[in-house]
Design a protein around this motif. Structure first.
Motif, PDB file in Angstrom:
ATOM      1  N   LEU A  67       0.730  -1.164  -0.104  1.00 16.98           N
ATOM      2  CA  LEU A  67      -0.131   0.008   0.042  1.00 16.98           C
ATOM      3  C   LEU A  67       0.889   1.506  -0.033  1.00 16.98           C
ATOM      4  N   ALA A  68       1.974   0.999   0.724  1.00 14.89           N
ATOM      5  CA  ALA A  68       2.868   2.362   0.760  1.00 14.89           C
ATOM      6  C   ALA A  68       3.381   2.683  -0.585  1.00 14.89           C
ATOM      7  N   ASN A  69       3.564   1.548  -1.479  1.00 11.04           N
ATOM      8  CA  ASN A  69       4.047   1.912  -2.775  1.00 11.04           C
ATOM      9  C   ASN A  69       3.183   1.874  -3.824  1.00 11.04           C
ATOM     10  N   ALA A  70       2.020   2.110  -3.502  1.00  9.61           N
ATOM     11  CA  ALA A  70       0.833   2.199  -4.416  1.00  9.61           C
ATOM     12  C   ALA A  70       0.874   3.291  -5.578  1.00  9.61           C
ATOM     13  N   SER A  71       1.703   4.195  -5.225  1.00  6.86           N
ATOM     14  CA  SER A  71       2.212   5.322  -6.198  1.00  6.86           C
ATOM     15  C   SER A  71       3.481   5.325  -6.713  1.00  6.86           C
ATOM     16  N   ARG A  85       2.590  -8.515 -13.128  1.00  2.99           N
ATOM     17  CA  ARG A  85       1.339  -8.098 -14.223  1.00  2.99           C
ATOM     18  C   ARG A  85       1.536  -6.631 -14.510  1.00  2.99           C
ATOM     19  N   GLN A  86       1.276  -6.290 -15.738  1.00  6.04           N
ATOM     20  CA  GLN A  86       1.668  -5.089 -16.422  1.00  6.04           C
ATOM     21  C   GLN A  86       1.041  -3.934 -15.623  1.00  6.04           C
ATOM     22  N   GLY A  87       1.503  -2.901 -15.190  1.00 10.06           N
ATOM     23  CA  GLY A  87       0.788  -1.836 -14.578  1.00 10.06           C
ATOM     24  C   GLY A  87       0.101  -1.019 -15.536  1.00 10.06           C
ATOM     25  N   ASP A  88      -0.928  -0.217 -15.333  1.00 15.38           N
ATOM     26  CA  ASP A  88      -1.480   0.806 -16.173  1.00 15.38           C
ATOM     27  C   ASP A  88      -0.510   2.102 -16.398  1.00 15.38           C
ATOM     28  N   GLY A 102       7.067  10.019 -22.240  1.00 14.41           N
ATOM     29  CA  GLY A 102       6.282  10.750 -21.717  1.00 14.41           C
ATOM     30  C   GLY A 102       5.082  10.077 -20.996  1.00 14.41           C
ATOM     31  N   PHE A 103       5.279   8.926 -20.527  1.00 13.24           N
ATOM     32  CA  PHE A 103       4.307   8.047 -19.849  1.00 13.24           C
ATOM     33  C   PHE A 103       5.273   7.257 -18.790  1.00 13.24           C
ATOM     34  N   ILE A 104       4.551   6.848 -17.775  1.00 16.25           N
ATOM     35  CA  ILE A 104       5.244   6.042 -16.646  1.00 16.25           C
ATOM     36  C   ILE A 104       4.432   4.747 -16.409  1.00 16.25           C
ATOM     37  N   GLU A 105       4.740   4.010 -16.154  1.00 22.88           N
ATOM     38  CA  GLU A 105       4.197   2.717 -15.664  1.00 22.88           C
ATOM     39  C   GLU A 105       3.600   2.772 -14.271  1.00 22.88           C
ATOM     40  N   ARG A 106       2.306   2.683 -13.913  1.00 16.52           N
ATOM     41  CA  ARG A 106       1.997   2.949 -12.613  1.00 16.52           C
ATOM     42  C   ARG A 106       1.954   1.555 -11.813  1.00 16.52           C
TER      43      ARG A 106
END
Length: 273
Positions: free
Chosen positions: A26-30, A82-85, A225-229
């Protein structure tokens, strides 16, 4: 009775460890590119109880009574690759790795793709965190200053933040000169990678992961210009944390009940006179 104490105590320890794992998720959700840890509870080997020399049984004979569980433990943490958004950031230094449908390995687990990072003593590490930056010498690095490597194993000298990255990973600097191609490697068994912090993963086997840049069977794209969440589901993680806490409390109440029974056995039942 003591066996019951051990079983309840092992349950409390396992739930505490699971709670710590979920809290870390949860602490690394971002955190960009973070892969959530997952684990399951397993029971210790069971004991087979037998009745020996009971009054209703012949002498020197034993009869099975049944199995007795001896507690639980938290199995090793396994990252979920699993691939992140993808989230648009607008920063030219942010580079997200979008992998296509990858084949499964012999154990039925899906393979995964990673960037290559230069670590201490020229060792290699791997990451999915594409939140890159440019250091004072003009090299492309991670946010912690680790160098991103190209397909030829060299550092990427981009000069400034005004560079472009093609979908295949070819990097062009501000002057229009190609400075290299970002290396992308394949982990056929991602469980052979161990987390080391700062989004880095270490390959536990000999050698290094193979590059897939020239492999036409592996589909991927690099999005500038994108990051994987992070792939942490915050809502599900909160629900699991509440269930873990309730299970911890249930084991705690069982432990308290055993403690009270032992207290009566020592102070009341075992009292002389």
């Amino acid at each position: 009775m003591l066996r019951g104490l051990y079983g309840a105590a092992s349950g409390m320890v396992a739930q505490q460890q699971r709670q710590e794992m979920l809290a870390n998720n949860l602490a690394n959700a971002s955190t960009p590119g973070y892969k959530a840890d997952q684990a399951s509870l397993r029971t210790f080997p069971k004991m087979l109880l037998q009745a020996v020399n009971a009054q209703s049984m012949p002498v020197n004979r034993s009869y099975p009574i049944g199995e007795l569980a001896t507690g639980v433990y938290l199995q090793e943490r396994i990252p979920n690759f699993r691939q992140g958004d993808l989230m648009e950031s607008g920063n030219t230094t942010d580079v997200a790795l979008l992998q296509g449908i990858l084949p499964e390995n012999e154990d039925g687990r899906e393979m995964a793709l990673f960037y290559t990072v230069e670590h201490d003593n020229e060792e290699l590490r791997y990451t999915r965190n594409g939140n890159f930056t440019v250091d004072g010498e003009g090299f492309l690095t991670t946010a912690q200053g680790r160098y991103i490597l190209s397909t030829d194993g060299e550092r990427m000298a981009v000069g400034s933040e005004n560079f472009t990255v093609a979908a295949n990973g070819i990097v062009t600097n501000e002057a229009g000169v190609q400075v290299g191609q970002i290396n992308v490697v394949l982990a056929e068994d991602p469980l052979q990678l161990v987390k080391e912090g700062d989004g880095l993963l270490r390959f536990t086997e000999d050698g290094e992961l193979p590059s897939v840049v020239a492999n036409e069977e592996i589909a991927y794209q690099i999005q500038q210009g994108f990051i994987e969440r992070s792939n942490v589901d915050a809502g599900q993680t909160m629900t699991e944390m509440m269930a873990t806490y309730r299970s911890f409390e249930a084991n705690q109440r069982v432990l308290q009940a055993y403690d009270q029974s032992l207290e009566k056995a020592v102070n009341e039942v075992g009292r002389i006179g």
